[in-house]
Design a protein around this motif. Structure first.
Motif, PDB file in Angstrom:
ATOM      1  N   PHE A 153       0.848  -1.198   0.000  1.00  0.00           N
ATOM      2  CA  PHE A 153       0.000   0.000   0.000  1.00  0.00           C
ATOM      3  C   PHE A 153       0.883   1.247   0.000  1.00  0.00           C
ATOM      4  O   PHE A 153       1.730   1.400   0.881  1.00  0.00           O
ATOM      5  CB  PHE A 153      -0.902   0.043   1.227  1.00  0.00           C
ATOM      6  CG  PHE A 153      -1.821  -1.146   1.376  1.00  0.00           C
ATOM      7  CD1 PHE A 153      -2.216  -1.898   0.276  1.00  0.00           C
ATOM      8  CD2 PHE A 153      -2.296  -1.513   2.632  1.00  0.00           C
ATOM      9  CE1 PHE A 153      -3.062  -2.988   0.422  1.00  0.00           C
ATOM     10  CE2 PHE A 153      -3.147  -2.589   2.790  1.00  0.00           C
ATOM     11  CZ  PHE A 153      -3.528  -3.342   1.687  1.00  0.00           C
ATOM     12  N   ASN A 314      -6.681   2.273   3.089  1.00  0.00           N
ATOM     13  CA  ASN A 314      -6.108   0.949   3.291  1.00  0.00           C
ATOM     14  C   ASN A 314      -5.733   0.801   4.759  1.00  0.00           C
ATOM     15  O   ASN A 314      -5.353   1.772   5.418  1.00  0.00           O
ATOM     16  CB  ASN A 314      -4.864   0.781   2.423  1.00  0.00           C
ATOM     17  CG  ASN A 314      -5.177   0.933   0.945  1.00  0.00           C
ATOM     18  OD1 ASN A 314      -6.171   0.401   0.454  1.00  0.00           O
ATOM     19  ND2 ASN A 314      -4.339   1.670   0.236  1.00  0.00           N
ATOM     20  N   GLN A 339      -8.881  -1.881   1.452  1.00  0.00           N
ATOM     21  CA  GLN A 339      -8.104  -3.113   1.520  1.00  0.00           C
ATOM     22  C   GLN A 339      -7.570  -3.281   2.933  1.00  0.00           C
ATOM     23  O   GLN A 339      -7.273  -2.288   3.614  1.00  0.00           O
ATOM     24  CB  GLN A 339      -6.930  -3.076   0.542  1.00  0.00           C
ATOM     25  CG  GLN A 339      -7.326  -2.929  -0.921  1.00  0.00           C
ATOM     26  CD  GLN A 339      -6.111  -2.936  -1.827  1.00  0.00           C
ATOM     27  OE1 GLN A 339      -5.607  -4.002  -2.186  1.00  0.00           O
ATOM     28  NE2 GLN A 339      -5.626  -1.757  -2.186  1.00  0.00           N
TER      29      GLN A 339
END
Length: 593
Positions: A153, A314, A339
């Motif tokens: 990320f 994320n 995510q």
């Protein structure tokens, strides 16, 4: 650049015994710095990582990880002279609090301080310039780095939740590029990790090790039995409070949590003796605890989103609480984050990895890269396997079956109801067996879970087992959305088994219809993927029951010699090790038909 990371605090266990004699075996576990490990990284990623317990057999040990260090150096083909920095996942500094309390002063001066860490290092490696080489990394920062830098990320919120770091129990970080910045911390008095350990102790299990048993017990419970029992207070401004921990009033109680245990007894009744049976009341208490932890985690995360100003983001999770797969699954399904990534060695062994990654990225900045499988441990050759097989006594048949021949035979064995130990490739790093040091079985066999729990693993009958499924079929059998298969590769999220398959997969389906799924991808675990695919072709379902290759009280096996010895003293039907298959010879019967 080469950076070696280490975790653990070598002297805490012995110091606790001296400071507080007469403790029972569970209370002795209530110390900082267990789960020692080593990890070696460079600009290209993780080279090697290994937990000390896999080398000395002392499960959860906090001893200086000299064997794990030597293994990492050996796997990399280097010596300690080649290492630029050694990063340690603790950084205690002298504070006024240590001077106000004689016990805390002893903890600092005899176990935590930089001087003690240097002394331990010099005792094992006297010829190094440790004043230059040693970099101490704050504990929660090491946890955060272990997840963020391997997430892939570019930007993320990082939540670290465990028992405690140096003085905090939960920390929120904001990650961007190669940098991690602290957003908020919560004090030890609000520790969700300590709360979970205290209830684990109250329920008769081993704190700091058996929390996953309580997690597995929770789905059997009914929170409605104790409608007013809330173990965590959620307060305005994102504040948390754990009232039970305030009941540990004396220094001795803070060492043993006996004040909190008495508080639990007032709420729920007598504590369970470790040898007593697990009854419904214990299940209900586990359910209350799990609900409290889940509510608190979502509360902290919503506050973290508000603090960073992000509408969605994320998320990376680390710390011992991040091994709670049920809570991870709830967070993943909450819709709060685009995510979610959990580093598979989320406990304190992972701080060796995180400390090394943090120091590396300070010197060599780079965006996070996505990790594959944590196959970072020892690998052994044919000569090691053959030498180990020589130690087998009579009563075994050994065959060399290279390539697909082994997969064919193992598939036949599992399909006929046999339990097969599977020792292949490099050892996994972290507490989960992810297909290289596993025990495998057919999840459709009636009573397979009971057989494994009582006969093979010799553990509590309520404990669930995990399924391993090939990525191509994951969404067919489990509630996994297309494109989300990678989230489940490390066996750290719970999801639902699709209702149509719950009876067929009864041995991996928990009482609430859930399973802790491992999705196996061909590119990252080719041989394990090929075995599961072959099993699906032969028997109709590309799903295997996967549990760790160890017996009760034993760390997961590392070497071929350990694998053979463990198999030989167990009731496991067969051992697939490298390209060799070992089965037990049929017992000779009498003349009667």
């Amino acid at each position: 650049m080469l950076v070696l990371g280490i975790s653990g605090l070598d002297r805490t266990a012995e110091l606790k015994k001296r400071m507080t004699p007469g403790l029972d075996w569970r209370e002795q576990r209530l110390v900082q710095g267990l789960d020692s490990a080593a990890a070696l990284v460079d600009e290209n990623g993780v080279i090697a990582a290994s937990a000390q317990e896999r080398h000395d057999g002392d499960k959860g040990t906090g001893k200086f990880p000299v064997d794990a260090i030597e293994a990492c150096l050996r796997m990399a083909g280097v010596t300690l002279d080649d290492v630029d920095f050694v990063a340690h996942g603790f950084r205690y500094e002298p504070t006024p609090a240590f001077e106000l309390d004689d016990r805390l002063k002893r903890w600092y001066s005899e176990a935590y301080s930089e001087e003690v860490q240097l002394e331990v290092l010099r005792a094992h490696y006297p010829d190094q310039d440790w004043e230059r080489k040693l970099v101490r990394v704050p504990h929660h920062l090491a946890h955060a780095a272990s997840a963020y830098h391997l997430s892939g990320f570019r930007d993320a919120i990082v939540l670290v939740t465990d028992g405690m770091g140096e003085s905090e129990s939960t920390s929120l970080f904001s990650g961007s590029g190669s940098a991690l910045e602290a957003v908020r911390t919560y004090p030890v008095a609000a520790s969700l990790g300590i709360l979970y350990s205290v209830v684990t102790q109250y329920l008769g299990f081993l704190p700091g090790m058996d929390e996953y048993k309580v997690m597995g017990l929770a789905p059997y419970g009914d929170t409605g039995v104790f409608p007013n029992a809330e173990l965590v207070s959620l307060r305005p401004g994102g504040e948390l409070a754990v009232p039970l921990l305030a009941l540990d009033r004396t220094p001795e109680e803070r060492e043993t949590h006996q004040g909190a245990i008495r508080g639990l007894e007032e709420m729920f009744g007598p504590a369970r003796h470790p040898d007593a049976p697990v009854v419904q009341r214990h299940m209900d208490i586990a359910a209350v605890l799990q609900r409290s932890i889940e509510r608190a985690l979502l509360f902290v995360l919503r506050d973290g989103l508000a603090a960073t100003g992000a509408s969605s983001a994320n998320l990376c999770l680390a710390g011992g609480v991040a091994l709670n797969c049920t809570a991870n699954g709830l967070i993943s399904r909450s819709g709060l984050f685009d995510q979610v990534f959990v580093q598979p060695a989320a406990g304190d062994d992972g701080t060796a990895l995180g400390a090394a990654l943090h120091v590396l990225r300070q010197h060599v900045p780079a965006d996070p890269s996505p990790m594959g499988m944590p196959y970072w441990g020892d690998e052994f050759g044919d000569a090691d396997v053959e030498a180990a097989l020589e130690t087998l006594g009579s009563g075994h048949q050994v065959r060399h079956l290279p390539g697909d021949s082994l997969l064919k035979e193992v598939s036949v064995l599992i399909g006929s109801g046999s339990v097969v130990a599977w020792h292949q490739g490099r050892m996994e790093f972290g507490p989960r067996a992810l297909g290289n040091r596993s025990i495998l079985a057919d999840p459709s066999v009636p009573n397979m879970r009971e057989h494994l729990n009582t006969v093979v693993k010799q553990r509590e009958e309520f404990r669930p087992f995990a399924p391993a499924v090939i990525a191509e079929k994951a969404g067919e059998y489990f509630e996994i959305e297309p494109g989300q298969e990678g989230r489940f590769r490390h066996m750290l999220f719970v999801t639902q088994v699709r209702e149509a398959y719950r009876d067929q997969l009864s041995s991996i389906t928990h009482v609430d219809g859930s399973a802790r799924v491992q999705v196996v991808e061909q590119e990252s675990a080719p041989r394990f993927h090929a075995l599961i695919r072959r099993f699906g072709e032969d028997h109709g379902t590309p799903v295997l029951l996967n549990t760790s290759f160890n017996l009760r009280g034993q760390p997961i096996v590392r070497t071929p010699l350990e694998a053979v010895a463990t198999y030989a003293r167990s009731t496991i039907d067969a051992l697939a090790i490298g390209d060799w298959l070992v089965v037990r010879e049929p017992e000779s019967g009498g003349s009667d038909d």
